[in-house]
Design an enzyme around this catalytic site. Structure first.
Site, mmCIF file in Angstrom:
data_model
loop_
_atom_site.group_PDB
_atom_site.id
_atom_site.type_symbol
_atom_site.label_atom_id
_atom_site.label_comp_id
_atom_site.label_asym_id
_atom_site.label_seq_id
_atom_site.Cartn_x
_atom_site.Cartn_y
_atom_site.Cartn_z
ATOM 1 N N ASN A 43 0.810 -1.218 0.000
ATOM 2 C CA ASN A 43 0.000 0.000 0.000
ATOM 3 C C ASN A 43 0.838 1.260 0.000
ATOM 4 O OD1 ASN A 43 -2.665 -0.164 0.031
ATOM 5 N ND2 ASN A 43 -2.886 -0.241 2.231
ATOM 6 N N ARG A 294 -10.001 14.392 7.456
ATOM 7 C CA ARG A 294 -10.539 13.444 6.480
ATOM 8 C C ARG A 294 -11.936 12.932 6.829
ATOM 9 N NH1 ARG A 294 -5.349 9.659 4.939
ATOM 10 N NH2 ARG A 294 -4.524 11.056 3.365
ATOM 11 N N GLU A 434 0.688 0.223 9.548
ATOM 12 C CA GLU A 434 -0.779 0.179 9.573
ATOM 13 C C GLU A 434 -1.319 -1.041 10.310
ATOM 14 O OE1 GLU A 434 -2.548 0.739 5.706
ATOM 15 O OE2 GLU A 434 -4.586 0.635 6.530
HETATM 16 P P1 ADP Z 1 2.797 -0.138 5.955
HETATM 17 O O1 ADP Z 1 2.389 1.140 5.301
HETATM 18 O O2 ADP Z 1 2.252 -0.308 7.305
HETATM 19 O O3 ADP Z 1 4.276 -0.386 5.855
HETATM 20 P P2 ADP Z 1 1.975 -1.582 3.547
HETATM 21 O O4 ADP Z 1 0.582 -1.985 3.271
HETATM 22 O O5 ADP Z 1 2.566 -0.505 2.715
HETATM 23 O O6 ADP Z 1 2.062 -1.276 5.115
HETATM 24 O O7 ADP Z 1 2.945 -2.819 3.405
HETATM 25 C C1 ADP Z 1 2.643 -4.059 3.958
HETATM 26 C C2 ADP Z 1 3.245 -5.139 3.082
HETATM 27 O O8 ADP Z 1 3.108 -6.376 3.730
HETATM 28 C C3 ADP Z 1 2.574 -5.254 1.725
HETATM 29 O O9 ADP Z 1 3.518 -5.213 0.700
HETATM 30 C C4 ADP Z 1 1.874 -6.608 1.807
HETATM 31 O O10 ADP Z 1 1.783 -7.265 0.562
HETATM 32 C C5 ADP Z 1 2.767 -7.360 2.761
HETATM 33 N N1 ADP Z 1 2.108 -8.482 3.436
HETATM 34 C C6 ADP Z 1 0.841 -8.530 3.917
HETATM 35 N N2 ADP Z 1 0.578 -9.735 4.435
HETATM 36 C C7 ADP Z 1 1.710 -10.468 4.313
HETATM 37 C C8 ADP Z 1 2.074 -11.805 4.621
HETATM 38 N N3 ADP Z 1 1.200 -12.640 5.175
HETATM 39 N N4 ADP Z 1 3.327 -12.226 4.336
HETATM 40 C C9 ADP Z 1 4.224 -11.394 3.743
HETATM 41 N N5 ADP Z 1 3.935 -10.135 3.393
HETATM 42 C C10 ADP Z 1 2.699 -9.676 3.670
#
Ligand code: ADP
Length: 467
Positions: A43, A294, A434
């Site tokens: 994200n 927001r 997040e």
């Molecule tokens: P933040 O902004 O909190 O760093 P993001 O949504 O940008 O969070 O990044 C979270 C990442 O974790 C994403 O790239 C997502 O695909 C990855 N992710 C979510 N669930 C898993 C999982 N089960 N195993 C490995 N990676 C994961």
């Protein structure tokens, strides 16, 4: 075990990458990031590349007075009484360090700062790409240069504990393909110092988000990356972590119903809200402070309805003479997310808005610009820099989409995950970004997730290296 590392990080967004870089700074020998998708960044790539920092050299250069105190005050107000002051303060105070860290990684900021909703000082620093990838790509490169191992298509399934409950490793699906839940081979990875969970929110887990907020059905759009399914949250809950504020799910008031996902409209409206007006199509009049927080704006936008109660998205009317100064204008016009009109009459005709009230509203607005005061909604007028709303106009429709989960797992200012039974840290388990909750309360201010994810990624790495 099928492998072992000193520090294991799950997720490659802002929080995961900041943790990796800082762990290396603190001398970690082997650090790995496991990412379940086929690309890095999650994200964190899907936003306008803005981060609110208070007390930077750029603010000083531009003559902007600001402080961590003021930033926390703004965030507490937006959080409506249930935000965490200690976590907000920790994040705001780390802001200048994190800002410098991103620059050291090669992130390049624009030479002006943007005003985002609900802030009492202009503090949203934006990378030149105007997208989160302007942070992600240089940070990923830096992490790898420092020796961090990065793996895509490696999905975190479970935490592994020792007999005393300490987290000592993770169970991973290696070779995973999103959408094929049984794909890949299961392996166990030992985490010598501990595990940092940075898996982001659950905006794309429709059943989970709808269980928290029944209005967020599958029909409601979502700006998130498809991998935002709450995996880390669910696993930490299973491990006895404390859930906090899961029902506070934020919709982005800058979204357009004329495109899918995050899109281009967000960048356009973010840039233009300070000097533009949002109009209700039934009345031809404003209905909100276009730079309120927001939640205030999203709630008011969702009330725009036609006579049958169906959604009737509001119109953001921007002056082209100012809008053209930002590259987002070319994008929204190209992809039919906004349209150009050479008169008020043309807008009224196209969108079926009553002409006289609209004309009067624009004249009134321009008189507020002259006076530097908005008696209608109390908008902070210095942000619009005295810009008159004159033809030609660029018009974008506004309809909120699910954007950010304020709720998640409870952490302390060391990014330790707290157990629900005892309120004490679960040994070996850290979280950032997040996936954590309670920091922002009811509503997060724009541009305030990026600095928080980075700050707590840094903090988790420091704590794990001290543990
Ligand atoms: P933040 O902004 O909190 O760093 P993001 O949504 O940008 O969070 O990044 C979270 C990442 O974790 C994403 O790239 C997502 O695909 C990855 N992710 C979510 N669930 C898993 C999982 N089960 N195993 C490995 N990676 C994961």
């Amino acid at each position: 075990w099928d492998g072992e590392y000193e520090v294991v990080i799950i997720g490659s967004g802002f929080a995961g990458l900041a943790a990796a870089v800082e762990a290396k700074h603190k001398g970690a020998k082997d650090v790995v990031i496991f990412e379940k998708m086929g690309v890095y960044g999650g994200n964190s790539t899907l936003n306008a590349g803005q981060a609110c920092f208070a007390g930077t050299d750029l603010q000083k250069k531009l003559g902007i007075k600001d402080s961590a105190d003021l930033m926390v005050k703004d965030q507490l107000k937006s959080g409506r009484g249930v935000a965490s002051e200690s976590l907000l303060r920790h994040s705001a105070e780390l802001g200048p360090y994190v800002y410098q860290m991103t620059k050291d990684c090669g992130c390049v900021y624009r030479d002006f700062i943007i005003t985002t909703g609900g802030t009492s000082a202009t503090r949203s620093h934006q990378v030149v790409e105007r997208s989160g990838s302007g942070f992600i790509q240089p940070m990923l490169k830096t992490a790898r240069k420092m020796g961090v191992e990065t793996q895509i298509r490696h999905k975190f399934e479970h935490l592994i504990h020792d007999k005393k409950g300490r987290v000592i490793g993770v169970n991973i699906r290696k070779g995973y393909h999103f959408g094929f839940e049984d794909s890949g081979e299961l392996i166990n990875i030992k985490a010598k110092r501990g595990v940092i969970i940075a898996t982001g929110g659950f905006g794309y887990n429709i059943s989970l988000r709808q269980a928290q907020d029944p209005t967020l059905t599958a029909e409601v759009g979502c700006t998130n990356a498809k991998g935002a399914t709450g995996d880390g949250l669910i696993e930490m809950l299973a491990a006895g972590a404390t859930p906090v504020h899961l029902a506070h799910i934020q919709s982005g008031p800058w979204a357009s119903p004329d495109e899918g996902g995050f899109g281009y409209g967000a960048g356009f409206s973010l840039y233009n809200f300070p000097h533009s007006i949002a109009i209700d199509r039934n009345t031809g009049q404003r209905f909100m402070n276009e730079i309120a927080d927001r939640k205030t704006r999203a709630d008011l936008e969702l009330q725009r309805r036609d006579q049958n109660g169906n959604p009737n998205p509001a119109l953001l009317i921007a002056p082209k003479h100012e809008a053209k100064n930002d590259p987002s204008m070319a994008k929204v016009l190209k992809y039919n997310v906004a349209w150009e009109f050479d008169s008020v009459e043309a807008i009224a005709k196209h969108f079926d808005v009553p002409l006289q009230p609209l004309k009067q509203q624009i004249a009134d607005w321009n008189s507020y610009v002259d006076k530097g005061e908005d008696p209608q909604f109390g908008k902070r007028m210095n942000a619009g820099r005295g810009i008159k709303l004159t033809a030609p106009f660029i018009v974008q429709r506004l309809w909120p989409k699910v954007h950010y989960c304020q709720g998640g797992i409870q952490i302390n200012t060391k990014a330790e995950v707290l157990a629900a039974k005892t309120g004490k840290p679960i040994p070996g388990l850290f979280a950032a970004g997040e996936v954590t909750g309670g920091i922002h309360g009811v509503s997060r201010l724009g541009g305030c997730s990026t600095p928080e994810c980075l700050a707590f990624g840094v903090t988790a790495a420091r704590s794990i290296m001290e543990a």
